[in-house]
Design an enzyme around this catalytic site. Sequence first.
Site, PDB file in Angstrom:
ATOM      1  CE  LYS A 117      -7.762  -0.033   3.833  1.00  0.00           C
ATOM      2  NZ  LYS A 117      -6.592   0.504   3.113  1.00  0.00           N
ATOM      3  CE  LYS A 175      -3.432 -18.623  35.089  1.00  0.00           C
ATOM      4  NZ  LYS A 175      -2.399 -19.579  34.852  1.00  0.00           N
ATOM      5  CD  GLN A 189      -1.491  -1.627   8.851  1.00  0.00           C
ATOM      6  OE1 GLN A 189      -0.575  -2.228   8.321  1.00  0.00           O
ATOM      7  NE2 GLN A 189      -2.098  -0.598   8.296  1.00  0.00           N
ATOM      8  NE  ARG A 228      -6.879   5.987   4.555  1.00  0.00           N
ATOM      9  CZ  ARG A 228      -7.223   5.305   3.458  1.00  0.00           C
ATOM     10  NH1 ARG A 228      -8.009   5.852   2.540  1.00  0.00           N
ATOM     11  NH2 ARG A 228      -6.784   4.101   3.274  1.00  0.00           N
ATOM     12  CB  ALA A 269      -0.901 -19.211  39.230  1.00  0.00           C
ATOM     13  CG  MET A 310       5.026 -10.214  35.164  1.00  0.00           C
ATOM     14  SD  MET A 310       3.386 -10.995  35.226  1.00  0.00           S
ATOM     15  CE  MET A 310       2.550 -10.139  33.929  1.00  0.00           C
ATOM     16  CG  HIS A 368     -10.841   5.521   6.986  1.00  0.00           C
ATOM     17  ND1 HIS A 368      -9.698   4.791   7.061  1.00  0.00           N
ATOM     18  CD2 HIS A 368     -11.146   5.633   5.664  1.00  0.00           C
ATOM     19  CE1 HIS A 368      -9.306   4.472   5.839  1.00  0.00           C
ATOM     20  NE2 HIS A 368     -10.166   4.968   4.969  1.00  0.00           N
ATOM     21  CD  GLU A 415      -2.720   1.369   2.474  1.00  0.00           C
ATOM     22  OE1 GLU A 415      -2.587   0.579   3.410  1.00  0.00           O
ATOM     23  OE2 GLU A 415      -3.596   2.247   2.431  1.00  0.00           O
ATOM     24  CG  ASP A 432      -1.496 -22.960  35.560  1.00  0.00           C
ATOM     25  OD1 ASP A 432      -0.709 -22.969  34.597  1.00  0.00           O
ATOM     26  OD2 ASP A 432      -2.319 -22.042  35.762  1.00  0.00           O
TER      27      ASP A 432
HETATM   28  O1  LIG Z   1      -0.092 -19.051  33.622  1.00  0.00           O
HETATM   29  C1  LIG Z   1      -0.046 -19.322  32.432  1.00  0.00           C
HETATM   30  C2  LIG Z   1       0.680 -18.475  31.510  1.00  0.00           C
HETATM   31  C3  LIG Z   1      -0.232 -17.983  30.408  1.00  0.00           C
HETATM   32  O2  LIG Z   1      -1.224 -17.157  30.960  1.00  0.00           O
HETATM   33  C4  LIG Z   1       0.605 -17.128  29.434  1.00  0.00           C
HETATM   34  O3  LIG Z   1       1.055 -16.066  29.880  1.00  0.00           O
HETATM   35  O4  LIG Z   1       0.840 -17.530  28.295  1.00  0.00           O
HETATM   36  C5  LIG Z   1      -0.883 -19.186  29.724  1.00  0.00           C
HETATM   37  C6  LIG Z   1      -1.645 -20.066  30.698  1.00  0.00           C
HETATM   38  O5  LIG Z   1      -2.040 -21.271  30.061  1.00  0.00           O
HETATM   39  C7  LIG Z   1      -0.765 -20.472  31.851  1.00  0.00           C
HETATM   40  O6  LIG Z   1      -1.507 -21.155  32.807  1.00  0.00           O
END
Ligand SMILES: O=C1C[C@@](O)(C(=O)O)C[C@@H](O)[C@@H]1O
Length: 495
Positions: free
Chosen positions: A135, A279, A198, A52, A353, A414, A108, A20, A317
């Site tokens: 589109k 979960k 995208q 555009r 978990a 994390m 759009h 494009e 898990d």
């Molecule tokens: O805890 C996790 C990690 C997860 O959430 C992931 O980040 O891909 C995928 C789940 O299946 C697993 O139980």
Amino acid sequence: MAEMRGAMQAAVEQGADMVELRLDTILAPFNASHDLPSLLRLSPLPAMVSFRPRWAGGLYDGDEHQRLQALWLAAELGARYVDVEFEVAPNFLANLKKRICKIMVSYHSCNKSLTAEELGDLAAKMQNMGADVIKFVSAAEKITDVAPMFRLHSLSNIPSILLATGERGQISQLLSPKYGGFLTMGSLDSCQELFPSQPTLSRLTKVFQTFHVNENTKVFGLISCPVSHSIGPIIHNAAFAEVNYNGIYVPFLVDDLSEFFKVYNGFNFSGFSIGIPYKADALKFCDEVDVSSQAIGAVNTIVRRKCDGKLIGYNTDCEAAISAIEDGLAEQQNTKTNVLQDKLFVLIGSGGAGKAIAFGAKQRGARVVVTDYFYERAEELANAVGGKALRLDMLDDFCPESGMILANACPVGMHPNVDRSPIKKKALKHYSLVFDAIYNPATTKLLREAAECGAAVVGGLEMFIRQATAQFELFTGNHAPEKQMRQLISSLHKH
Ligand SMILES: O=C1C[C@@](O)(C(=O)O)C[C@@H](O)[C@@H]1O
């Protein structure tokens, strides 16, 4: 202009079928009658030309007549497709001298998603105007906003491109070949900033392998919020390819579980991984749940049963985390049997978990102690597994005995908060093994400090791979290519 020529070359090298040419991204001075002929001549792929204006989410805010003139010229010069906005398409078509190119009519809606009625109504109008291709580009406020787009692909009797923007809209491109979309839009890595909505072409081809997606492809994915941290798409898609399974695994950024399961309820959606924070809640949406998941009170895997479409919940898990911890202990203690029996097992976090880990530890004969930011939740889980609850502010001084096991199942540490740990370093000397369910980063601050204190450590990647291989087998009925999955994980880790 030079950058655009370079980008066209990069697109062909990375396997694109078409480019494009967004004329509005060319910095002034752009002179259509001078620059367009050479651009189109040099294009190594069929070109679709668009110009555009700002009012349709583009960058051009110059003279409207000049803009249309550039598009008329592109049409005459042999662009394969010219993309004109719905609002100006009647005028554009009425004044088009010779129709040698195909006309894409685009709509759009940058800030708002379109309803099924709006999409249907606009699509009919576009077709009546004489569009060869329709589109739509619209914002996805929720992941379920993409469903009417999939339906329009199937209903439209002329080719359709439907791009839902934002992270929640990403599946519009990943699954477009499944629903018969005319093409999948991907940006070059070098243009990602200009088109953040995208997916990149390299992710489309390398991670999702969209070239192989067709109407028979089974859809799997991770339901989570957030979801972008997950390495699941990289691992599961590679595993599908390894065993020649016609499946795709996509990220589902979900805000409302109930609505998600109501809307994406067809046979096309064959299985789900369940991540943070769903979960425990996801259990409610299963038609059946296996015995241990029911006892745990959380599922991380849901499979749609082929014979009746029912959703069956599992928990991979529990075994993944516990067997990883057991293997770590067995190695440390040079023994294989009942390594968790009678051990004092301290668990931080009582979410989905955490529930699986507490249940598994209790099953193996450990004495479980649960702590959580919310004490009542810790108490509830401790009661469920016949263990004890501990106030989080007591954790750093908790030492009824030495040689305890510590498992972290809360998100502290994390990515991106990698400088945090749920426990003080000085407390770690009382533990013989420390496990962290976090896999991003592979070595958390908790694990680093535990190793410095002399504990054996087991990281979340070991749990991730084990839960993923079990999940793969539930999804596909095939043995998981574990060796290749492990190799891929360690190569990701190196990079
Ligand atoms: O805890 C996790 C990690 C997860 O959430 C992931 O980040 O891909 C995928 C789940 O299946 C697993 O139980």
